[in-house]
Design a protein around this motif. Structure first.
Motif, PDB file in Angstrom:
ATOM      1  N   LYS A 178       3.455   7.989   3.929  1.00 57.90           N
ATOM      2  CA  LYS A 178       2.906   6.630   3.975  1.00 57.90           C
ATOM      3  C   LYS A 178       2.810   6.031   2.576  1.00 57.90           C
ATOM      4  CE  LYS A 178      -1.033   3.941   5.685  1.00 57.90           C
ATOM      5  NZ  LYS A 178      -2.349   4.004   6.397  1.00 57.90           N
ATOM      6  N   ASN A 179       2.302   6.803   1.624  1.00 61.08           N
ATOM      7  CA  ASN A 179       2.112   6.293   0.260  1.00 61.08           C
ATOM      8  C   ASN A 179       3.432   5.988  -0.442  1.00 61.08           C
ATOM      9  OD1 ASN A 179      -0.637   6.487   0.599  1.00 61.08           O
ATOM     10  ND2 ASN A 179      -0.845   8.416  -0.518  1.00 61.08           N
ATOM     11  N   THR A 180       4.478   6.727  -0.102  1.00 58.05           N
ATOM     12  CA  THR A 180       5.787   6.480  -0.717  1.00 58.05           C
ATOM     13  C   THR A 180       6.560   5.379   0.007  1.00 58.05           C
ATOM     14  OG1 THR A 180       6.734   8.294   0.598  1.00 58.05           O
ATOM     15  CG2 THR A 180       6.030   8.809  -1.649  1.00 58.05           C
ATOM     16  N   GLY A 181       6.071   4.976   1.173  1.00 58.16           N
ATOM     17  CA  GLY A 181       6.727   3.911   1.921  1.00 58.16           C
ATOM     18  C   GLY A 181       7.881   4.375   2.794  1.00 58.16           C
ATOM     19  N   TYR A 182       7.956   5.698   3.063  1.00 59.59           N
ATOM     20  CA  TYR A 182       9.095   6.216   3.824  1.00 59.59           C
ATOM     21  C   TYR A 182       8.711   6.732   5.209  1.00 59.59           C
ATOM     22  CZ  TYR A 182      11.849   5.830  -0.412  1.00 59.59           C
ATOM     23  OH  TYR A 182      12.501   5.336  -1.511  1.00 59.59           O
ATOM     24  N   SER A 183       7.492   6.511   5.622  1.00 62.34           N
ATOM     25  CA  SER A 183       7.036   7.029   6.904  1.00 62.34           C
ATOM     26  C   SER A 183       7.903   6.586   8.071  1.00 62.34           C
ATOM     27  CB  SER A 183       5.580   6.614   7.149  1.00 62.34           C
ATOM     28  OG  SER A 183       5.108   7.117   8.377  1.00 62.34           O
ATOM     29  N   GLU A 184       8.305   5.322   8.079  1.00 60.85           N
ATOM     30  CA  GLU A 184       9.094   4.784   9.185  1.00 60.85           C
ATOM     31  C   GLU A 184      10.585   4.669   8.861  1.00 60.85           C
ATOM     32  OE1 GLU A 184       7.701   4.329  12.199  1.00 60.85           O
ATOM     33  OE2 GLU A 184       5.986   5.250  11.167  1.00 60.85           O
ATOM     34  N   LYS A 185      10.980   5.208   7.726  1.00 62.86           N
ATOM     35  CA  LYS A 185      12.395   5.201   7.364  1.00 62.86           C
ATOM     36  C   LYS A 185      13.129   6.311   8.108  1.00 62.86           C
ATOM     37  CE  LYS A 185      12.294   1.952   4.131  1.00 62.86           C
ATOM     38  NZ  LYS A 185      13.083   0.710   4.203  1.00 62.86           N
ATOM     39  N   ARG A 186      14.442   6.151   8.233  1.00 64.42           N
ATOM     40  CA  ARG A 186      15.291   7.160   8.873  1.00 64.42           C
ATOM     41  C   ARG A 186      16.332   7.652   7.868  1.00 64.42           C
ATOM     42  NH1 ARG A 186      13.413   3.774  12.707  1.00 64.42           N
ATOM     43  NH2 ARG A 186      13.049   4.608  14.811  1.00 64.42           N
ATOM     44  N   ALA A 187      16.629   8.948   7.928  1.00 64.36           N
ATOM     45  CA  ALA A 187      17.551   9.552   6.966  1.00 64.36           C
ATOM     46  C   ALA A 187      18.906   8.856   6.962  1.00 64.36           C
ATOM     47  CB  ALA A 187      17.718  11.038   7.271  1.00 64.36           C
ATOM     48  N   ARG A 188      19.337   8.388   8.130  1.00 65.18           N
ATOM     49  CA  ARG A 188      20.679   7.790   8.250  1.00 65.18           C
ATOM     50  C   ARG A 188      20.872   6.585   7.339  1.00 65.18           C
ATOM     51  NH1 ARG A 188      19.532   4.977  14.151  1.00 65.18           N
ATOM     52  NH2 ARG A 188      18.433   3.150  13.346  1.00 65.18           N
ATOM     53  N   SER A 189      19.753   5.933   6.922  1.00 65.37           N
ATOM     54  CA  SER A 189      19.865   4.714   6.118  1.00 65.37           C
ATOM     55  C   SER A 189      19.338   4.892   4.693  1.00 65.37           C
ATOM     56  CB  SER A 189      19.101   3.568   6.795  1.00 65.37           C
ATOM     57  OG  SER A 189      17.726   3.898   6.928  1.00 65.37           O
ATOM     58  N   MET A 190      18.979   6.128   4.323  1.00 63.20           N
ATOM     59  CA  MET A 190      18.410   6.368   2.995  1.00 63.20           C
ATOM     60  C   MET A 190      19.485   6.842   2.014  1.00 63.20           C
ATOM     61  SD  MET A 190      14.843   8.209   4.176  1.00 63.20           S
ATOM     62  CE  MET A 190      14.373   8.677   2.511  1.00 63.20           C
ATOM     63  N   ASP A 191      19.431   6.300   0.787  1.00 61.83           N
ATOM     64  CA  ASP A 191      20.422   6.689  -0.212  1.00 61.83           C
ATOM     65  C   ASP A 191      19.833   7.735  -1.166  1.00 61.83           C
ATOM     66  OD1 ASP A 191      18.757   5.283  -1.963  1.00 61.83           O
ATOM     67  OD2 ASP A 191      20.104   3.551  -2.105  1.00 61.83           O
ATOM     68  N   ILE A 192      20.595   8.090  -2.184  1.00 60.47           N
ATOM     69  CA  ILE A 192      20.177   9.126  -3.130  1.00 60.47           C
ATOM     70  C   ILE A 192      18.873   8.754  -3.823  1.00 60.47           C
ATOM     71  CG2 ILE A 192      20.781  10.215  -5.334  1.00 60.47           C
ATOM     72  CD1 ILE A 192      23.687  10.251  -4.376  1.00 60.47           C
ATOM     73  N   ASP A 193      18.750   7.503  -4.269  1.00 58.59           N
ATOM     74  CA  ASP A 193      17.525   7.080  -4.962  1.00 58.59           C
ATOM     75  C   ASP A 193      16.306   7.195  -4.052  1.00 58.59           C
ATOM     76  OD1 ASP A 193      18.902   6.565  -7.284  1.00 58.59           O
ATOM     77  OD2 ASP A 193      19.172   4.428  -6.858  1.00 58.59           O
TER      78      ASP A 193
END
Length: 303
Positions: A271-286
């Motif tokens: 939650k604090n990093t802002g990735y709780s609702e993100k999906r791996a398929r759309s995440m890049d290296i950064d």
């Protein structure tokens, strides 16, 4: 008559392990990924795009009967060919025997995945399909294809083929898709289309603990369409990270509260990093670098 057929089949099996016959008298074991690149135009194009130099030492995996090998020997200082099949080793040796190329060829017999890689300047190979993925990781971590596999190497976030192989390869190297190679360019023809890719390791490599990185990416891509919040709720993942967290706290003399729950801490980091609702398929290296830093800064490790 049945006996004669049985004896003939037995001889064929001893020669080729159930593969496909060719004019050389050798039965290629297609089950082991033995498909010989026969089209000289494709061979020449691969060598041209590899930009080989006279001073280069080339590593070739699965040289087969040497169609690519011989062409490279004419252009480079040395070719180190790794071949697991003694029959093909014999064919390759016969092909250069008595020529000026023989002294420039070194053949290593055995499984390239189980041996230390020699020093080399570039790797150029018609890679056996079965070892393509593990060999690329071995290659990229070493310091001194079928079509879908090649496309996975260059796949971008948000595309169908984007996967753990994509992001791990692109973390460690620059990858370019050079050309398609149709199945009819091989003998015997494989069942799939192929591609030529160029993989150039980043030098120096990124300052990242690859074991930590791969541990995080492995968890995220098990179900790449799930949110990270859901992916990290696996009991196996929670047990692993809880174990690692307790080791970290022990090393740094950090007290763990009695009511501590790793699941809550994991979700807090997401939650604090802002990735709780993100999906791996759309995440890049950064994205993954930031997420790994977020976990590590809270004492959660993946190696």
């Amino acid at each position: 008559m049945p006996k004669a057929r049985a004896e003939k089949r037995s001889r064929r099996e001893r020669r080729g392990g159930g593969g496909t016959g060719t004019g050389t008298g050798i039965l290629f074991n297609t089950g082991a990924g033995q498909h010989i690149l026969k089209n000289p135009l494709i061979v020449n194009s691969i060598i041209e795009k590899a930009a080989l130099r006279r001073t280069d030492v080339i590593l070739e995996v699965g040289p087969g009967t040497g169609n690519l090998t011989v062409k490279m020997l004419e252009k480079v200082k040395k070719v180190i060919a790794c071949e697991i099949d003694p029959r093909l080793v014999g064919e390759l040796q016969k092909r250069v025997q008595g020529t000026c190329l023989a002294n420039k060829l070194e053949i290593k017999v055995g499984d390239v995945l189980k041996t230390d890689l020699p020093f080399f300047d570039a790797c150029v190979a018609n890679l056996p399909y079965q070892i393509s993925s593990p060999f690329v990781f071995k290659l990229l971590l070493h310091r001194p294809f079928f079509r879908e596999f090649a496309l996975r190497l260059v796949a971008k976030p948000g595309t169908k083929l984007y996967c753990r192989l994509s992001i791990n390869t692109q973390l460690l190297a620059r990858v370019d898709h050079l050309m398609k190679v149709g199945k009819n360019n091989f003998r015997p023809p494989p069942k799939v289309e192929s591609s030529v890719v160029r993989i150039e390791p980043k030098n120096p490599p990124p300052p990242i603990n690859f074991q930590e990185w791969d541990g995080l990416v492995r968890i995220a891509f098990v179900r790449k369409n799930k949110t990270l919040s859901a992916a990290f709720k696996s009991s196996a993942v929670e047990q692993l990270l809880d174990h690692n967290y307790r080791i970290h706290c022990s090393l740094y003399n950090t007290e763990i509260p009695e009511n501590f729950k790793i699941a809550e801490k994991i979700q807090t980091v997401l939650k604090n990093t802002g990735y709780s609702e993100k999906r791996a398929r759309s995440m890049d290296i950064d994205d993954f670098i930031r997420l790994l830093h977020g976990f590590n800064s809270e004492g959660i490790h993946f190696s």
